[in-house]
Design an enzyme around this catalytic site. Sequence first.
Site, PDB file in Angstrom:
ATOM      1  CB  ALA A  76      -2.152  -6.622  -3.123  1.00 40.73           C
ATOM      2  CG  ASP A  77       0.648  -3.859   2.435  1.00 44.63           C
ATOM      3  OD1 ASP A  77       0.392  -2.672   2.177  1.00 44.63           O
ATOM      4  OD2 ASP A  77       1.596  -4.219   3.168  1.00 44.63           O
ATOM      5  CB  THR A  78       4.280  -5.203  -1.901  1.00 47.24           C
ATOM      6  OG1 THR A  78       3.362  -5.851  -2.783  1.00 47.24           O
ATOM      7  CG2 THR A  78       5.690  -5.729  -2.152  1.00 47.24           C
ATOM      8  CB  THR A 112       2.946  -9.458  -2.366  1.00 48.62           C
ATOM      9  OG1 THR A 112       4.043  -8.691  -2.873  1.00 48.62           O
ATOM     10  CG2 THR A 112       1.633  -8.791  -2.776  1.00 48.62           C
ATOM     11  N   GLY A 113       1.053  -9.729   0.457  1.00 48.70           N
ATOM     12  CA  GLY A 113      -0.177 -10.354   0.922  1.00 48.70           C
ATOM     13  C   GLY A 113      -1.299  -9.954  -0.009  1.00 48.70           C
TER      14      GLY A 113
END
Length: 193
Positions: A76-78, A112-113
Amino acid sequence: MLTNLNDYKIYLASKSPRRRELLQMLRIPFSVISLGGIEEDFPDSIPLLEVPQFISSKKADAYQEKLQENDMVITADTMVICENRIMGKPKDYEDAVGMLMYLSGKTHQVATGVTISTFSRRTSFTSVTDVKFAPISESEARFYVDNYQPLDKAGAYGIQEWIGAVAVSGINGSYYNVMGLPVHRLYQELKLF
């Protein structure tokens, strides 16, 4: 619940204690792993709200060749996006104060991805939440940074901390997404595996 995942060894590829806490809410067994050193750059041509998903997929790429047949990795990345400006993690104390002052009195997006990868399948999605900040003073921003050291947080704040209580006047979307993991959407996607 999620008995369809019983045959998987699930890994959360993140150093974030908040993501670990949020994933635990789903009551699925998982381990935490982290390669570190994965470049989080992206092409300028990508629309800003798609950048977190691009980066979560890039993180997943780093683990793909290590996956065994029954492994599942969640990356994840935010990012915080305000007025077409990506606000990542602050570089230092003053950068954190500056980010909070920039967010003061404005509505921003937290995107978020998330990428879920197995040996033979991958799915990615983005969750976006609108967050409205009330105006805050510089002394309030400094109080928060002094007491909570938010240098590991996108946009220099954690909604679950003091600043969320005093500055966040409204949200539209997932609260947990703002913390770093859209658990409702993740749950829905995991049901499909």
